[in-house]
Design an enzyme around this catalytic site. Structure first.
Site, PDB file in Angstrom:
ATOM      1  N   HIS A 123      40.852  39.496  29.573  1.00 18.41           N
ATOM      2  CA  HIS A 123      40.678  38.621  28.385  1.00 18.41           C
ATOM      3  C   HIS A 123      40.931  39.373  27.076  1.00 18.41           C
ATOM      4  O   HIS A 123      41.055  38.743  26.023  1.00 18.41           O
ATOM      5  CB  HIS A 123      39.264  38.035  28.334  1.00 18.41           C
ATOM      6  CG  HIS A 123      38.960  37.115  29.479  1.00 18.41           C
ATOM      7  ND1 HIS A 123      39.755  36.049  29.812  1.00 18.41           N
ATOM      8  CD2 HIS A 123      37.927  37.106  30.371  1.00 18.41           C
ATOM      9  CE1 HIS A 123      39.240  35.432  30.870  1.00 18.41           C
ATOM     10  NE2 HIS A 123      38.138  36.051  31.234  1.00 18.41           N
ATOM     11  N   ASP A 159      41.766  36.465  39.596  1.00 24.35           N
ATOM     12  CA  ASP A 159      40.450  36.206  38.989  1.00 24.35           C
ATOM     13  C   ASP A 159      40.361  34.697  38.691  1.00 24.35           C
ATOM     14  O   ASP A 159      41.371  34.055  38.424  1.00 24.35           O
ATOM     15  CB  ASP A 159      40.335  36.999  37.686  1.00 24.35           C
ATOM     16  CG  ASP A 159      38.942  36.936  37.070  1.00 24.35           C
ATOM     17  OD1 ASP A 159      38.166  37.879  37.269  1.00 24.35           O
ATOM     18  OD2 ASP A 159      38.639  35.936  36.383  1.00 24.35           O
ATOM     19  N   HIS A 161      39.276  33.201  36.192  1.00 25.23           N
ATOM     20  CA  HIS A 161      39.590  32.867  34.796  1.00 25.23           C
ATOM     21  C   HIS A 161      41.033  33.218  34.485  1.00 25.23           C
ATOM     22  O   HIS A 161      41.583  34.153  35.053  1.00 25.23           O
ATOM     23  CB  HIS A 161      38.668  33.659  33.851  1.00 25.23           C
ATOM     24  CG  HIS A 161      37.215  33.403  34.075  1.00 25.23           C
ATOM     25  ND1 HIS A 161      36.425  34.244  34.855  1.00 25.23           N
ATOM     26  CD2 HIS A 161      36.417  32.403  33.642  1.00 25.23           C
ATOM     27  CE1 HIS A 161      35.185  33.759  34.881  1.00 25.23           C
ATOM     28  NE2 HIS A 161      35.153  32.649  34.157  1.00 25.23           N
ATOM     29  N   ASP A 246      35.586  36.286  41.245  1.00 22.88           N
ATOM     30  CA  ASP A 246      34.701  35.214  40.782  1.00 22.88           C
ATOM     31  C   ASP A 246      35.174  33.822  41.188  1.00 22.88           C
ATOM     32  O   ASP A 246      34.541  32.822  40.816  1.00 22.88           O
ATOM     33  CB  ASP A 246      34.457  35.312  39.264  1.00 22.88           C
ATOM     34  CG  ASP A 246      35.689  35.694  38.477  1.00 22.88           C
ATOM     35  OD1 ASP A 246      36.792  35.685  39.059  1.00 22.88           O
ATOM     36  OD2 ASP A 246      35.554  35.988  37.275  1.00 22.88           O
TER      37      ASP A 246
END
Ligand SMILES: [Zn+2]
Length: 342
Positions: A123, A159, A161, A246
């Protein structure tokens, strides 16, 4: 053995406020995995720190100056991103571990490598910390790989996200492919199917947004129909994986329904493509994964997959009827049709 693990006990020193998902116990899970690998006769290396020159390939100098000033201090960088006094130093080691992971496979000392790091990185933008991430470990590693002989680098991000930072760093660059599967709509809000890259980077960003609740079969479908064909046609010299766990069914932050076996299957699929395209060169770097039991099981399954021989990916059966993969594959193929054959 040709798998190199990279791990540091220092990763536990990046402290977050009590109850924060990016908790220091994640480092302990990584230590257990590293110890087990050592006991099996495997090699575990301690990482060096990334240099400012290496970081400046993907981060603004002004941002690097600001983030260096958090050394020795507790600072809130964004609503979910904190530093403890040690965090700056630890973040340099995390980015350094990602660099060491690509060095090992590009220099040929190891066939495949896995850097188990925290804080995560995908991120982090050129000029901004975000979503628990201070420095974009994988972007730094991919940029480094380009300086030591990897002309084309494919980054695959499983991931849960979307890796907004990684996408933005490379979205105009036709030599770095970024391909992501992620829950959508979801944090950080980017990663729609029609985000396909900019200018000469058009077609080199591959987003596979999936509705919450996606299962192994959905991931298998988007991998088989979209992600793997694009990576094969791209013919990378190196595959770098943003290995977040995740999307596991136990994860407290997200809503996907994968198991450790599904992460092993994705990893095996990528190993097979790496074997075909680039003599197996693949470097994995951890991202998220906030349930400790799920993280341990998933990391363990991935290490086992990387240590064994290449064979067919064994995608688990979920017994859940889901069309989330189909919807995602259709949208992404439509967006990328001008660039790739499906
Ligand atoms: Zn994540």
């Amino acid at each position: 053995m040709s798998l190199l693990l990279i791990s540091s006990t220092r990763f536990a020193d990046h402290q977050t406020p009590p109850g924060h998902p990016e908790r220091p116990e994640r480092a302990e899970v990584m230590d257990v995995i590293a110890d087990r690998w050592r006991q099996q006769g495997g090699e575990v290396a301690a990482p060096g720190s990334a240099t400012l020159e290496q970081l400046a390939r993907v981060h603004d100098r002004e941002y690097l100056r600001r983030i260096s000033e958090t050394a020795g201090r507790v600072v809130t960088l964004d609503p979910d991103t904190y530093t403890s006094p040690e965090s700056y130093e630890i973040a340099l080691i995390a980015a350094g571990a990602a660099i060491d992971a690509v060095e090992a496979v590009m220099r040929g000392s190891h066939g495949v490598s896995l850097a188990m790091v925290r804080p995560p990185g995908h991120h982090a933008e050129r000029g901004r910390a975000m979503g628990f991430c201070l420095l974009n470990n994988v972007a730094v590693a991919a940029a480094h790989a380009r300086t030591i002989g990897a002309h084309r680098v494919a980054i695959v991000d499983y991931d849960v996200h979307h890796g907004n930072g990684t996408q933005h760093v490379f979205e105009s660059n036709p030599n770095v492919l970024y391909a992501s599967t992620h829950q959508f709509p979801f944090y950080p809000g980017t990663g729609a199917a029609d985000e396909i890259g900019i200018g000469s980077g058009g077609g080199f960003t591959v987003n596979l947004p999936m509705e919450r609740g996606a299962v192994s079969e959905d991931y298998q479908l988007v991998f088989t129909e979209v992600l793997l064909p694009v990576v094969r046609q791209f013919r990378p010299d190196l595959i770098v994986v943003s290995a977040g766990f995740d999307a596991h069914e136990r994860d407290p932050l997200a809503n996907m329904r994968l198991t450790a076996e599904a992460f092993a299957a994705m990893t095996m699929e990528l190993r097979a493509v790496a074997a075909e395209c680039c003599s197996g060169r693949m470097a994995l770097v951890t991202e998220g994964g906030y349930d400790l039991h799920a993280l341990a099981a998933s990391l363990g399954a991935v290490v086992e997959t990387l240590a064994g021989s290449i064979g067919p990916a064994r995608w688990p059966k979920s017994d859940v009827a889901s069309s989330r993969g189909r919807a995602s594959a259709t949208a992404t193929k439509r967006a990328l049709q001008p660039f790739w054959k499906f």
